[in-house]
Enzyme design. Structure first.
Site, PDB file in Angstrom:
ATOM      1  N   HIS A 102       1.767   4.521  -2.897  1.00 50.23           N
ATOM      2  CA  HIS A 102       1.871   5.975  -2.704  1.00 50.23           C
ATOM      3  C   HIS A 102       3.250   6.476  -3.130  1.00 50.23           C
ATOM      4  O   HIS A 102       3.376   7.474  -3.842  1.00 50.23           O
ATOM      5  CB  HIS A 102       1.661   6.329  -1.231  1.00 50.23           C
TER       6      HIS A 102
ATOM      7  N   HIS B  75       0.839  -1.206   0.000  1.00 50.47           N
ATOM      8  CA  HIS B  75       0.000   0.000   0.000  1.00 50.47           C
ATOM      9  C   HIS B  75       0.874   1.257   0.000  1.00 50.47           C
ATOM     10  O   HIS B  75       0.674   2.162  -0.815  1.00 50.47           O
ATOM     11  CB  HIS B  75      -0.904  -0.017   1.236  1.00 50.47           C
ATOM     12  N   GLU B  76       1.845   1.292   0.894  1.00 46.19           N
ATOM     13  CA  GLU B  76       2.705   2.474   0.997  1.00 46.19           C
ATOM     14  C   GLU B  76       3.625   2.614  -0.215  1.00 46.19           C
ATOM     15  O   GLU B  76       3.930   3.725  -0.641  1.00 46.19           O
ATOM     16  CB  GLU B  76       3.533   2.425   2.281  1.00 46.19           C
TER      17      GLU B  76
ATOM     18  N   ASP C 136      -6.063   7.794   4.051  1.00 47.29           N
ATOM     19  CA  ASP C 136      -6.300   8.262   2.683  1.00 47.29           C
ATOM     20  C   ASP C 136      -7.684   8.880   2.539  1.00 47.29           C
ATOM     21  O   ASP C 136      -7.866   9.837   1.781  1.00 47.29           O
ATOM     22  CB  ASP C 136      -6.146   7.102   1.696  1.00 47.29           C
TER      23      ASP C 136
END
Length: 287
Positions: free
Chosen positions: A47, A43-44, A137
């Site tokens: 980003h 997930h990170e 988010d």
């Protein structure tokens, strides 16, 4: 390739993560923690890679025991489209994980039972991350939405108020339905501290936004915004009317003198000339 290697070097794992890992090994929950770690990590990275694609300044990628955080050194002067893409790149990884899981099961990389555990964590983290609470988010999306209609300072303030209301409701829900869930309470405490810190640093964040406009890049301006002000107004009062993605033209009304100022003139007077107590009429008469 080297710049992506530099990006990987910015990954930091919080010391508490190793403590939780040791506890998970002792209690027999290592594989569950591993699944959680992989989901948060991807997930990170979503980003981070999207921010890196847009040449954002990335400070670090922090992996926490129950989540993660991609910390960037940008202060509201990138285009809102770019920020939207950076925000959505994280949740998009959950879709990729859901698509890859059946393939991994068919290839016997993971068992069907373990895939179910991963899928449950994947959905749980996705839903939780989209809650309208800063710095999740969902909270960032709320802030971006307010920024399309409000000044920079007001958009940030409104998003934090919404976050506080939703977080308060979540506290109440957990207190009623799952009061002894220590893991959830730890996450809620972390969110509460993050939200309180963001509120205390609201003015600091606003000043960084202004300084970036003065010293940074300006290719992200998308429209001209006029501001009607009085000559007796201080520069810092006019700054509160600045919006993201806008170039500001200030029309100054006075009893004997009408003037027009560009935002760069105000920023230059405030930050370079250190005229922090100046009024608009002072700049108009200087012209």
């Amino acid at each position: 390739m080297n710049k992506y290697i530099d990006l990987i070097k910015k990954i930091n794992i919080h010391p508490l993560f190793w403590a939780v890992t040791g506890l998970a090994i002792m209690t027999g929950y290592f594989w569950e923690l591993l699944a959680l770690f992989c989901i948060v990590f991807l997930h990170e990275l979503g980003h981070a890679f999207m921010a890196h694609y847009y040449d954002w300044k990335i400070k670090r990628i922090l992996i926490l025991p129950f989540g993660g955080y991609c910390e960037v050194d940008e202060h509201g002067n990138r285009s809102m489209r770019e920020e939207l893409m950076v925000i959505l790149a994280g949740p998009f990884q959950h879709l990729i994980i859901a698509i890859l899981l059946p393939i991994l099961v068919m290839a016997s990389v993971v068992t069907a039972d373990y895939a179910k555990v991963i899928l449950q964590f994947n959905v749980m983290i996705l839903i939780f991350n989209l809650l309208p609470i800063w710095p999740l988010d969902g909270g960032k999306l709320v802030q971006l939405f307010f920024a399309t209609r409000n000044t920079y300072l007001e958009a940030n303030r409104l998003s934090l108020v919404v976050s506080a209301v939703v977080l308060g409701m979540l506290h109440l829900f957990i207190f009623i339905y799952s009061p002894w869930n220590i893991n959830v309470w730890l996450v809620l405490i972390y969110l509460s501290v993050s939200l309180w810190t963001a509120w205390k640093q609201l003015r600091f964040s606003f000043m960084r936004f202004l300084m970036e406009r003065h010293y940074g890049k300006h290719e992200y301006v998308s429209q001209l915004q006029t501001i009607n002000a009085k000559g007796d107004e201080y520069l810092h009062e006019v700054f509160t009317k600045f919006k993201r993605g806008c170039k500001h033209l200030i029309y100054v009304a006075g009893p004997t003198h009408q003037g027009k100022l560009d935002e760069n003139e105000l920023l230059y007077a405030y930050f370079t000339e250190k005229r922090v107590d100046a009024r608009l009429k002072d700049l108009v008469y200087d012209d």
